[in-house]
Design an enzyme around this catalytic site. Structure first.
Site, short mmCIF file in Angstrom:
data_model
loop_
_atom_site.label_atom_id
_atom_site.label_comp_id
_atom_site.label_asym_id
_atom_site.label_seq_id
_atom_site.Cartn_x
_atom_site.Cartn_y
_atom_site.Cartn_z
N CYS A 48 40.92 32.82 41.41
CA CYS A 48 42.12 31.88 41.07
C CYS A 48 43.07 32.84 39.89
O CYS A 48 42.39 32.86 38.72
CB CYS A 48 41.55 30.55 40.40
N CYS A 54 43.17 30.34 36.63
CA CYS A 54 42.05 30.40 36.03
C CYS A 54 41.98 31.70 35.08
O CYS A 54 41.60 31.81 34.02
CB CYS A 54 40.93 30.48 37.12
#
Length: 170
Positions: A93, A96
């Site tokens: 991600c 993230c």
């Protein structure tokens, strides 16, 4: 006497064998008694030896603690009445990865809050489902082992506001 042997073929491995002498050692060296070896703690901090996961301890404040399906709930319970902030992320991600350093800074700023992160991979899929994750990153804020707030997405300002809100309601 401590004997450390490093064996390196494809993967470095540290083996530590410890012996302790008894009070009056006989001359034939049979006086050495083996002591239990503690695995998981490497004196030179090699890549394979990791600190053992003690799920009965209280989580550390001032840093982000990596948790998994086995350690999460015991550490949340160990936090007691402290606010717990959980970062649910994945390795792939992009957002993230962007918010991870900011999350680390928050753990250093809020010394009275416990910060944890959970990699939502296949191993932790059951826990992620139990916590109701739909997108990553998702931040769950817990108080007394109950989820009280949630922030979805890499919204740093919303996360700070949510932490402050939960802290002020304590």
């Amino acid at each position: 006497m401590v004997l450390s042997v490093a064996v390196s073929t494809f993967i470095p491995l540290i083996i530590t064998i410890a012996f302790s002498p008894t009070a009056s050692p006989p001359a034939n060296r049979s006086h050495f008694q083996p002591r239990p070896v503690r695995f998981g703690i490497c004196p030179v901090r090699c890549c394979l030896a990791r600190p053992s996961l003690d799920t009965t301890s209280v989580p550390t404040v001032g840093q982000v603690t990596e948790v998994n399906k086995d350690t999460f709930w015991p550490l949340v319970k160990g936090a007691g009445s402290k606010v717990v902030v959980l970062d649910m992320y994945t390795q792939w991600c992009g957002p993230c990865k962007v918010i991870a350093p900011k999350f680390q800074k928050l753990s250093e700023k809020y010394q009275d809050v416990v910060f944890m992160k959970l990699d939502c991979n296949q191993e932790n899929k059951a826990l992620a489902k139990e916590l109701g994750i739909k997108v990553v990153p998702t931040f769950k804020i817990l108080k007394d082992s109950k989820v009280v707030k949630e922030v979805t997405g890499a919204k740093f300002d919303d996360l700070v506001f949510a932490i402050d809100t939960v802290k002020s309601s304590s």
